[in-house]
Design a protein around this motif. Structure first.
Motif, PDB file in Angstrom:
ATOM      1  N   ALA A 128      28.600   2.771 -29.491  1.00  0.00           N
ATOM      2  CA  ALA A 128      27.760   3.791 -30.127  1.00  0.00           C
ATOM      3  C   ALA A 128      28.245   4.082 -31.542  1.00  0.00           C
ATOM      4  CB  ALA A 128      27.753   5.065 -29.283  1.00  0.00           C
ATOM      5  N   ARG A 129      29.551   4.161 -31.715  1.00  0.00           N
ATOM      6  CA  ARG A 129      30.110   4.409 -33.043  1.00  0.00           C
ATOM      7  C   ARG A 129      29.861   3.233 -33.987  1.00  0.00           C
ATOM      8  NH1 ARG A 129      33.108   8.641 -34.218  1.00  0.00           N
ATOM      9  NH2 ARG A 129      33.722  10.088 -32.551  1.00  0.00           N
ATOM     10  N   ALA A 130      29.969   2.022 -33.455  1.00  0.00           N
ATOM     11  CA  ALA A 130      29.712   0.843 -34.288  1.00  0.00           C
ATOM     12  C   ALA A 130      28.272   0.843 -34.781  1.00  0.00           C
ATOM     13  CB  ALA A 130      30.007  -0.427 -33.494  1.00  0.00           C
ATOM     14  N   GLY A 131      27.351   1.262 -33.919  1.00  0.00           N
ATOM     15  CA  GLY A 131      25.953   1.308 -34.302  1.00  0.00           C
ATOM     16  C   GLY A 131      25.670   2.328 -35.380  1.00  0.00           C
ATOM     17  N   LEU A 132      26.188   3.541 -35.215  1.00  0.00           N
ATOM     18  CA  LEU A 132      25.912   4.584 -36.212  1.00  0.00           C
ATOM     19  C   LEU A 132      26.583   4.269 -37.547  1.00  0.00           C
ATOM     20  CD1 LEU A 132      28.423   6.860 -36.712  1.00  0.00           C
ATOM     21  CD2 LEU A 132      27.880   7.390 -34.347  1.00  0.00           C
ATOM     22  N   GLU A 133      27.758   3.639 -37.481  1.00  0.00           N
ATOM     23  CA  GLU A 133      28.441   3.268 -38.729  1.00  0.00           C
ATOM     24  C   GLU A 133      27.690   2.163 -39.459  1.00  0.00           C
ATOM     25  OE1 GLU A 133      32.366   2.318 -37.437  1.00  0.00           O
ATOM     26  OE2 GLU A 133      32.908   4.421 -37.033  1.00  0.00           O
ATOM     27  N   ALA A 134      27.187   1.173 -38.697  1.00  0.00           N
ATOM     28  CA  ALA A 134      26.445   0.075 -39.315  1.00  0.00           C
ATOM     29  C   ALA A 134      25.153   0.572 -39.959  1.00  0.00           C
ATOM     30  CB  ALA A 134      26.135  -0.992 -38.269  1.00  0.00           C
ATOM     31  N   ALA A 135      24.527   1.576 -39.340  1.00  0.00           N
ATOM     32  CA  ALA A 135      23.259   2.099 -39.847  1.00  0.00           C
ATOM     33  C   ALA A 135      23.440   3.205 -40.870  1.00  0.00           C
ATOM     34  CB  ALA A 135      22.416   2.620 -38.684  1.00  0.00           C
ATOM     35  N   GLY A 136      24.618   3.791 -40.908  1.00  0.00           N
ATOM     36  CA  GLY A 136      24.840   4.929 -41.794  1.00  0.00           C
ATOM     37  C   GLY A 136      24.226   6.205 -41.259  1.00  0.00           C
ATOM     38  N   PHE A 137      24.063   6.283 -39.926  1.00  0.00           N
ATOM     39  CA  PHE A 137      23.489   7.464 -39.285  1.00  0.00           C
ATOM     40  C   PHE A 137      24.592   8.382 -38.765  1.00  0.00           C
ATOM     41  CE2 PHE A 137      19.531   4.851 -37.844  1.00  0.00           C
ATOM     42  CZ  PHE A 137      19.104   4.796 -39.162  1.00  0.00           C
ATOM     43  N   ALA A 138      24.195   9.586 -38.394  1.00  0.00           N
ATOM     44  CA  ALA A 138      25.146  10.538 -37.806  1.00  0.00           C
ATOM     45  C   ALA A 138      25.234  10.383 -36.294  1.00  0.00           C
ATOM     46  CB  ALA A 138      24.744  11.973 -38.146  1.00  0.00           C
ATOM     47  N   ARG A 139      24.270   9.646 -35.713  1.00  0.00           N
ATOM     48  CA  ARG A 139      24.201   9.573 -34.248  1.00  0.00           C
ATOM     49  C   ARG A 139      24.045   8.128 -33.788  1.00  0.00           C
ATOM     50  NH1 ARG A 139      21.282  13.169 -36.653  1.00  0.00           N
ATOM     51  NH2 ARG A 139      21.873  15.352 -36.410  1.00  0.00           N
ATOM     52  N   GLY A 140      24.690   7.830 -32.663  1.00  0.00           N
ATOM     53  CA  GLY A 140      24.579   6.495 -32.099  1.00  0.00           C
ATOM     54  C   GLY A 140      24.533   6.552 -30.588  1.00  0.00           C
ATOM     55  N   VAL A 141      23.905   5.548 -29.998  1.00  0.00           N
ATOM     56  CA  VAL A 141      23.815   5.463 -28.550  1.00  0.00           C
ATOM     57  C   VAL A 141      24.041   4.004 -28.150  1.00  0.00           C
ATOM     58  CG1 VAL A 141      21.316   5.086 -28.507  1.00  0.00           C
ATOM     59  CG2 VAL A 141      22.438   6.098 -26.520  1.00  0.00           C
ATOM     60  N   ALA A 142      24.592   3.803 -26.966  1.00  0.00           N
ATOM     61  CA  ALA A 142      24.835   2.443 -26.477  1.00  0.00           C
ATOM     62  C   ALA A 142      25.001   2.494 -24.970  1.00  0.00           C
ATOM     63  CB  ALA A 142      26.080   1.851 -27.133  1.00  0.00           C
ATOM     64  N   SER A 143      25.021   1.316 -24.363  1.00  0.00           N
ATOM     65  CA  SER A 143      25.269   1.260 -22.923  1.00  0.00           C
ATOM     66  C   SER A 143      26.321   0.215 -22.614  1.00  0.00           C
ATOM     67  CB  SER A 143      23.978   0.958 -22.144  1.00  0.00           C
ATOM     68  OG  SER A 143      23.702  -0.418 -22.139  1.00  0.00           O
ATOM     69  N   GLU A 144      26.930   0.345 -21.452  1.00  0.00           N
ATOM     70  CA  GLU A 144      27.945  -0.605 -20.987  1.00  0.00           C
ATOM     71  C   GLU A 144      27.877  -0.666 -19.473  1.00  0.00           C
ATOM     72  OE1 GLU A 144      31.312  -3.268 -21.070  1.00  0.00           O
ATOM     73  OE2 GLU A 144      29.699  -2.727 -22.454  1.00  0.00           O
ATOM     74  N   GLY A 145      27.885  -1.882 -18.934  1.00  0.00           N
ATOM     75  CA  GLY A 145      27.782  -2.050 -17.493  1.00  0.00           C
ATOM     76  C   GLY A 145      29.026  -2.657 -16.885  1.00  0.00           C
ATOM     77  N   THR A 146      29.258  -2.319 -15.625  1.00  0.00           N
ATOM     78  CA  THR A 146      30.355  -2.899 -14.853  1.00  0.00           C
ATOM     79  C   THR A 146      29.790  -3.411 -13.541  1.00  0.00           C
ATOM     80  OG1 THR A 146      31.988  -1.380 -15.797  1.00  0.00           O
ATOM     81  CG2 THR A 146      32.557  -2.448 -13.711  1.00  0.00           C
ATOM     82  N   LEU A 147      30.041  -4.679 -13.250  1.00  0.00           N
ATOM     83  CA  LEU A 147      29.607  -5.292 -12.001  1.00  0.00           C
ATOM     84  C   LEU A 147      30.821  -5.824 -11.265  1.00  0.00           C
ATOM     85  CD1 LEU A 147      26.601  -7.333 -13.392  1.00  0.00           C
ATOM     86  CD2 LEU A 147      26.417  -5.444 -11.797  1.00  0.00           C
ATOM     87  N   GLY A 148      30.878  -5.571  -9.963  1.00  0.00           N
ATOM     88  CA  GLY A 148      32.006  -6.078  -9.201  1.00  0.00           C
ATOM     89  C   GLY A 148      32.038  -5.513  -7.795  1.00  0.00           C
ATOM     90  N   PRO A 149      33.095  -5.850  -7.036  1.00  0.00           N
ATOM     91  CA  PRO A 149      33.228  -5.343  -5.665  1.00  0.00           C
ATOM     92  C   PRO A 149      33.391  -3.824  -5.671  1.00  0.00           C
ATOM     93  CG  PRO A 149      34.705  -7.194  -6.054  1.00  0.00           C
ATOM     94  CD  PRO A 149      34.182  -6.786  -7.384  1.00  0.00           C
ATOM     95  N   TYR A 150      32.655  -3.149  -4.797  1.00  0.00           N
ATOM     96  CA  TYR A 150      32.757  -1.698  -4.698  1.00  0.00           C
ATOM     97  C   TYR A 150      34.124  -1.356  -4.099  1.00  0.00           C
ATOM     98  CZ  TYR A 150      31.315   3.117  -3.724  1.00  0.00           C
ATOM     99  OH  TYR A 150      31.209   4.485  -3.699  1.00  0.00           O
ATOM    100  N   PRO A 151      34.905  -0.485  -4.738  1.00  0.00           N
ATOM    101  CA  PRO A 151      36.283  -0.218  -4.285  1.00  0.00           C
ATOM    102  C   PRO A 151      36.405   0.159  -2.809  1.00  0.00           C
ATOM    103  CG  PRO A 151      35.900   0.765  -6.431  1.00  0.00           C
ATOM    104  CD  PRO A 151      34.569   0.257  -5.966  1.00  0.00           C
ATOM    105  N   GLU A 152      35.483   0.970  -2.296  1.00  0.00           N
ATOM    106  CA  GLU A 152      35.597   1.424  -0.914  1.00  0.00           C
ATOM    107  C   GLU A 152      35.049   0.416   0.088  1.00  0.00           C
ATOM    108  OE1 GLU A 152      33.869   5.292  -0.561  1.00  0.00           O
ATOM    109  OE2 GLU A 152      35.036   6.122  -2.217  1.00  0.00           O
ATOM    110  N   LEU A 153      34.148  -0.463  -0.364  1.00  0.00           N
ATOM    111  CA  LEU A 153      33.568  -1.508   0.493  1.00  0.00           C
ATOM    112  C   LEU A 153      33.477  -2.792  -0.338  1.00  0.00           C
ATOM    113  CD1 LEU A 153      30.652   0.502   2.184  1.00  0.00           C
ATOM    114  CD2 LEU A 153      32.727  -0.322   3.331  1.00  0.00           C
ATOM    115  N   PRO A 154      34.581  -3.537  -0.445  1.00  0.00           N
ATOM    116  CA  PRO A 154      34.637  -4.696  -1.338  1.00  0.00           C
ATOM    117  C   PRO A 154      33.593  -5.771  -1.045  1.00  0.00           C
ATOM    118  CG  PRO A 154      36.838  -4.063  -0.631  1.00  0.00           C
ATOM    119  CD  PRO A 154      35.885  -3.255   0.190  1.00  0.00           C
TER     120      PRO A 154
END
Length: 282
Positions: free
Chosen positions: A68-94
């Motif tokens: 999000a920070r990389a986006g707002l800095e690249a655009a010169g804006f005060a606000r940024g948004v982004a997403s990030e995903g994690t995929l893998g075995p569920y800790p309680e039920l692998p």
């Protein structure tokens, strides 16, 4: 694109750092609260890739804020948004694969950082080894190809050659032949492509997280009136109705403001059912 007049953010522009079409899931939700999304061409692969060529540095929360920070800095804006995903075995039920999606918002004018999340067990992470000419119909049907894209790489583990974004039978046949011929064991590895624009199940979870973020950004802090007031912590320990033993259920939730630090603790009402108790239901 015009925001709704009178909404909390009053047509403020927010930079979205994405290379994989996530504006389709994020922009409509943010528009409801007056945030107009503008895609910024940031190389988000620098923060990590699903195929493993670049390892993620830090936690998913660290990365979504950095994006999000990389986006707002690249655009010169005060606000940024982004997403990030994690995929893998569920800790309680692998045996189960889980998909956790974070959508993070940063406002450097207000000193505001807000992250919301959504989780699903529907996303399929699968792979199969193949030689040229192999029948992969069963695998392809299981993963939902071609709506679910594929990646083809050498089965010997060498990641120098990877064919991403495979969405047609012709592309798949060609990629398998190419990778199998160059692999030390004569096989290709066909893997689900988990990038958002090629993974419909991930897109649905990202949209859910974005809607949660928008709802939170519509709530103002009761102390300083800054938007973004919402859940920041769970306090487990709700006592069992029969024996009083603390359970994993919430005895309280804590909501707060990341701008002024205001915190409000709300205790849960009632007690936990004995089926949730490790003593009554070991």
């Amino acid at each position: 694109m015009n925001g709704k007049r009178g909404a909390v953010w009053d047509d403020c522009v927010v930079a979205l750092a994405t290379r994989h079409g996530k504006e389709r899931q994020i922009a409509p939700a943010l528009l409801k609260v007056g945030l107009v999304t503008q895609v910024v061409p940031v190389d988000t692969d620098q923060f990590g890739t699903f195929t493993g060529e670049i390892a993620r540095q830090g936690s998913a929360r660290d990365v979504v804020i950095a994006k999000a920070r990389a986006g707002l800095e690249a655009a010169g804006f005060a606000r940024g948004v982004a997403s990030e995903g994690t995929l893998g075995p569920y800790p309680e039920l692998p045996a189960l694969t889980y998909d956790l999606e974070l959508v993070g918002f940063v406002d450097i004018e207000r000193g505001l950082t807000v992250i919301e999340e959504a989780m699903s067990f529907e996303t399929i992470v699968a792979s199969v080894r193949a030689r040229t000419g192999d029948d992969l119909k069963q695998f392809l049907n299981r993963v939902g190809f071609p709506d679910q894209g594929l990646i083809v790489q050498r089965a010997d583990g060498d990641l120098d050659q990877i064919v991403k974004g495979v969405v047609t039978a012709v592309q798949l046949e060609s990629a398998i032949a190419q990778m199998a011929n160059s692999s030390a064991d004569g096989q290709a590895l066909v893997v689900t492509d988990q990038r958002a624009h090629l993974c419909p199940t991930r897109r649905r979870v990202i949209q859910e997280a974005a809607e949660r973020l928008a709802l939170r950004l519509s709530r103002r802090c009761p102390k300083c009136s800054c938007p973004g007031f919402g859940l920041i912590a769970h306090e487990p320990g709700l006592p069992c109705r029969d024996c009083g033993t603390p359970t994993d259920l919430d005895q309280a939730i804590v909501e707060g403001c990341s701008s002024c630090g205001e915190r409000i603790r709300t205790p849960s009402v009632g007690t936990a059912d004995p089926t949730e108790c490790e003593y009554c239901n070991p």
